[in-house]
Design an enzyme around this catalytic site. Structure first.
Site, PDB file in Angstrom:
ATOM      1  N   ARG A 164       0.828  -1.231   0.000  1.00 55.52           N
ATOM      2  CA  ARG A 164       0.000   0.000   0.000  1.00 55.52           C
ATOM      3  C   ARG A 164       0.857   1.274   0.000  1.00 55.52           C
ATOM      4  NH1 ARG A 164      -2.225  -3.588  -1.263  1.00 55.52           N
ATOM      5  NH2 ARG A 164      -4.066  -4.585  -0.382  1.00 55.52           N
TER       6      ARG A 164
ATOM      7  N   SER B 270     -11.080  -1.221   3.513  1.00 48.97           N
ATOM      8  CA  SER B 270     -10.340  -1.528   4.742  1.00 48.97           C
ATOM      9  C   SER B 270      -9.735  -0.246   5.289  1.00 48.97           C
ATOM     10  CB  SER B 270      -9.206  -2.508   4.460  1.00 48.97           C
ATOM     11  OG  SER B 270      -9.755  -3.736   4.060  1.00 48.97           O
TER      12      SER B 270
ATOM     13  N   GLU C 139      -4.883   2.697   6.472  1.00 49.86           N
ATOM     14  CA  GLU C 139      -4.675   2.560   5.017  1.00 49.86           C
ATOM     15  C   GLU C 139      -5.373   3.731   4.327  1.00 49.86           C
ATOM     16  OE1 GLU C 139      -5.427  -1.313   3.334  1.00 49.86           O
ATOM     17  OE2 GLU C 139      -6.141  -0.438   1.461  1.00 49.86           O
TER      18      GLU C 139
HETATM   19  P1  FAD Z   1      -8.529   8.441  -3.829  1.00 47.02           P
HETATM   20  O1  FAD Z   1      -9.323   7.892  -2.697  1.00 47.02           O
HETATM   21  O2  FAD Z   1      -9.148   9.472  -4.673  1.00 47.02           O
HETATM   22  O3  FAD Z   1      -7.141   8.973  -3.276  1.00 47.02           O
HETATM   23  C1  FAD Z   1      -6.335   8.158  -2.447  1.00 47.02           C
HETATM   24  C2  FAD Z   1      -4.953   8.815  -2.403  1.00 47.02           C
HETATM   25  O4  FAD Z   1      -4.379   8.738  -3.711  1.00 47.02           O
HETATM   26  C3  FAD Z   1      -5.015  10.277  -2.026  1.00 47.02           C
HETATM   27  O5  FAD Z   1      -3.925  10.572  -1.183  1.00 47.02           O
HETATM   28  C4  FAD Z   1      -4.889  11.007  -3.362  1.00 47.02           C
HETATM   29  O6  FAD Z   1      -4.273  12.263  -3.222  1.00 47.02           O
HETATM   30  C5  FAD Z   1      -4.005  10.042  -4.144  1.00 47.02           C
HETATM   31  N1  FAD Z   1      -4.257  10.094  -5.589  1.00 47.02           N
HETATM   32  C6  FAD Z   1      -5.378   9.704  -6.253  1.00 47.02           C
HETATM   33  N2  FAD Z   1      -5.226   9.892  -7.567  1.00 47.02           N
HETATM   34  C7  FAD Z   1      -3.998  10.430  -7.740  1.00 47.02           C
HETATM   35  C8  FAD Z   1      -3.263  10.866  -8.879  1.00 47.02           C
HETATM   36  N3  FAD Z   1      -3.764  10.797 -10.115  1.00 47.02           N
HETATM   37  N4  FAD Z   1      -2.014  11.364  -8.689  1.00 47.02           N
HETATM   38  C9  FAD Z   1      -1.489  11.463  -7.442  1.00 47.02           C
HETATM   39  N5  FAD Z   1      -2.145  11.079  -6.330  1.00 47.02           N
HETATM   40  C10 FAD Z   1      -3.385  10.554  -6.481  1.00 47.02           C
HETATM   41  N6  FAD Z   1      -8.039  -0.988  -1.913  1.00 47.02           N
HETATM   42  C11 FAD Z   1      -7.243  -2.049  -2.155  1.00 47.02           C
HETATM   43  O7  FAD Z   1      -6.020  -1.877  -2.278  1.00 47.02           O
HETATM   44  N7  FAD Z   1      -7.763  -3.302  -2.275  1.00 47.02           N
HETATM   45  C12 FAD Z   1      -9.095  -3.547  -2.158  1.00 47.02           C
HETATM   46  O8  FAD Z   1      -9.516  -4.699  -2.293  1.00 47.02           O
HETATM   47  C13 FAD Z   1      -9.959  -2.444  -1.901  1.00 47.02           C
HETATM   48  N8  FAD Z   1     -11.277  -2.638  -1.759  1.00 47.02           N
HETATM   49  C14 FAD Z   1     -12.087  -1.563  -1.502  1.00 47.02           C
HETATM   50  C15 FAD Z   1     -13.464  -1.782  -1.361  1.00 47.02           C
HETATM   51  C16 FAD Z   1     -14.312  -0.716  -1.112  1.00 47.02           C
HETATM   52  C17 FAD Z   1     -15.789  -0.960  -0.945  1.00 47.02           C
HETATM   53  C18 FAD Z   1     -13.788   0.599  -1.029  1.00 47.02           C
HETATM   54  C19 FAD Z   1     -14.710   1.758  -0.812  1.00 47.02           C
HETATM   55  C20 FAD Z   1     -12.432   0.819  -1.172  1.00 47.02           C
HETATM   56  C21 FAD Z   1     -11.568  -0.257  -1.409  1.00 47.02           C
HETATM   57  N9  FAD Z   1     -10.183  -0.077  -1.550  1.00 47.02           N
HETATM   58  C22 FAD Z   1      -9.376  -1.154  -1.793  1.00 47.02           C
HETATM   59  C23 FAD Z   1      -9.585   1.261  -1.392  1.00 47.02           C
HETATM   60  C24 FAD Z   1      -9.421   2.058  -2.687  1.00 47.02           C
HETATM   61  O9  FAD Z   1     -10.347   1.651  -3.683  1.00 47.02           O
HETATM   62  C25 FAD Z   1      -8.005   1.976  -3.235  1.00 47.02           C
HETATM   63  O10 FAD Z   1      -7.062   2.439  -2.292  1.00 47.02           O
HETATM   64  C26 FAD Z   1      -7.833   2.801  -4.527  1.00 47.02           C
HETATM   65  O11 FAD Z   1      -6.555   2.527  -5.056  1.00 47.02           O
HETATM   66  C27 FAD Z   1      -7.959   4.305  -4.280  1.00 47.02           C
HETATM   67  O12 FAD Z   1      -8.095   4.933  -5.528  1.00 47.02           O
HETATM   68  P2  FAD Z   1      -8.892   6.296  -5.655  1.00 47.02           P
HETATM   69  O13 FAD Z   1      -8.803   6.758  -7.064  1.00 47.02           O
HETATM   70  O14 FAD Z   1     -10.267   6.151  -5.114  1.00 47.02           O
HETATM   71  O15 FAD Z   1      -8.013   7.224  -4.734  1.00 47.02           O
END
Ligand code: FAD
Length: 299
Positions: A170, A220, A290
């Site tokens: 992560r 998580s 996380e």
């Molecule tokens: P955001 O939530 O928008 O941002 C997260 C971080 O990334 C922030 O600090 C943001 O500044 C940074 N960020 C986002 N985009 C960029 C960019 N383009 N450039 C620079 N920084 C950026 N995660 C897992 O790893 N495995 C799983 O199985 C998993 N299951 C999930 C299930 C559910 C129901 C939910 C709600 C979440 C889950 N997640 C899981 C968490 C999440 O989906 C992941 O961490 C995902 O990678 C986050 O992506 P995001 O675009 O939503 O990031």
């Protein structure tokens, strides 16, 4: 270039927009300024304008791993979900940062390319997956990534190869540099399409069975401490189902905190701190979040 002057180039910048509309937890205060760049040019113009006007800049993907405090975010917030192009060339798939990792995985599968199956149900963007090194069911983003294209905070375009990204559990280099991910290229393996898709549907069914997907959440909340599982520790500590305001430790999956209705970011954070405190007392383990926590406290 004044930030609001960008409106004359057709870039829409809104003011004081509640971010709870966009976060998966349905909590969080307002963005002072909010824009959705549609392409790399708009993104670069917005980043440059923020620098020139000395506005803090925050980049968000699909907001599925975020708790934004109730006071919101000062400065310019960019949500990249309009930058969502996905292209397949031979054994590679390149996706813009705002493309959903799920759509990228299904595009690859439909092109007969294996390697992103693990991401079938991860609700984040490609940028967020690269930033977090998202993973599930034994797979991780870093295993499929070939390179990541970024815009640095100094306004330079760079491409990192997989090794330069310093991926670990992560974690990626981007968490230290603050670079903005523009796109990622995945190197995949040709394979028959039907079993790839079957595997992805199976993993999604498992997810629906185990996770409280019927409620808003951020997935998580805590990182897995080495040698331990978070859910069973929370259950043993008697905290499963504990509720503060509208935020409840899920009765279906103790590692999730769900919004049962009307939760605030403060409710989420109070419950997170309570869980961290009790787990420390009971197991002498420091649970790290996380989920990324950003923004200001409410006055
Ligand atoms: P955001 O939530 O928008 O941002 C997260 C971080 O990334 C922030 O600090 C943001 O500044 C940074 N960020 C986002 N985009 C960029 C960019 N383009 N450039 C620079 N920084 C950026 N995660 C897992 O790893 N495995 C799983 O199985 C998993 N299951 C999930 C299930 C559910 C129901 C939910 C709600 C979440 C889950 N997640 C899981 C968490 C999440 O989906 C992941 O961490 C995902 O990678 C986050 O992506 P995001 O675009 O939503 O990031």
């Amino acid at each position: 270039m004044e930030l609001l002057n960008l409106k004359k180039y057709g870039i829409d910048i809104k003011e004081q927009v509640p971010l709870s509309k966009y976060t998966f937890t349905k909590t969080g205060g307002p963005a002072q300024y909010l824009a959705f760049p549609k392409n790399e040019t708009e993104l670069t113009q917005l980043v440059t304008a923020a620098q020139q006007t000395k506005l803090p800049l925050t980049v968000i993907g699909n907001a599925s791993n975020l708790i934004i405090r109730d006071g919101g975010i000062a400065g310019l917030v960019l949500i990249l979900t309009q930058m969502k192009q996905i292209t397949v060339t031979a054994e590679q798939v390149t996706a813009q940062a705002g493309a959903r990792i799920v759509d990228t995985a299904f595009t690859a599968a439909n092109a007969g390319l294996s390697g992103l199956e693990f991401a079938a149900g991860i609700p984040g963007s490609v940028g967020g997956a690269a930033f977090m090194n998202a993973g599930a069911y034994g797979g991780e983003t870093c295993e499929a990534v070939k390179s990541v294209r970024v815009l640095t905070r100094a306004g330079e375009l760079r491409t990192y190869n997989k090794d330069e990204m310093q991926f670990s559990y992560r974690h990626s280099l981007i968490q230290e540099t603050g670079d903005i991910v523009i796109a990622a290229t995945f190197e995949l393996t040709p394979a028959p399409k039907a079993p790839i898709l079957a595997n992805m549907h199976y993993l999604n069914a498992l997810r629906r069975y185990k996770q409280p997907l019927e409620y808003p959440s951020c997935g998580s909340v805590f990182k897995r401490p080495e040698g331990h599982y978070v859910g069973p520790m929370i259950i043993q500590a008697g905290l499963q189902g504990r509720q503060i305001g509208g935020a409840q430790d899920s009765t279906k999956h103790a590692g999730f905190i769900v919004n049962k209705g009307g939760a605030t970011a403060t409710d989420y954070l109070d419950l997170i701190h309570l869980i961290q405190k009790v787990i420390k007392e009971k197991f002498a383990i420091d649970l790290q979040t996380e989920v990324r926590i950003i923004g200001q406290k409410a006055d």
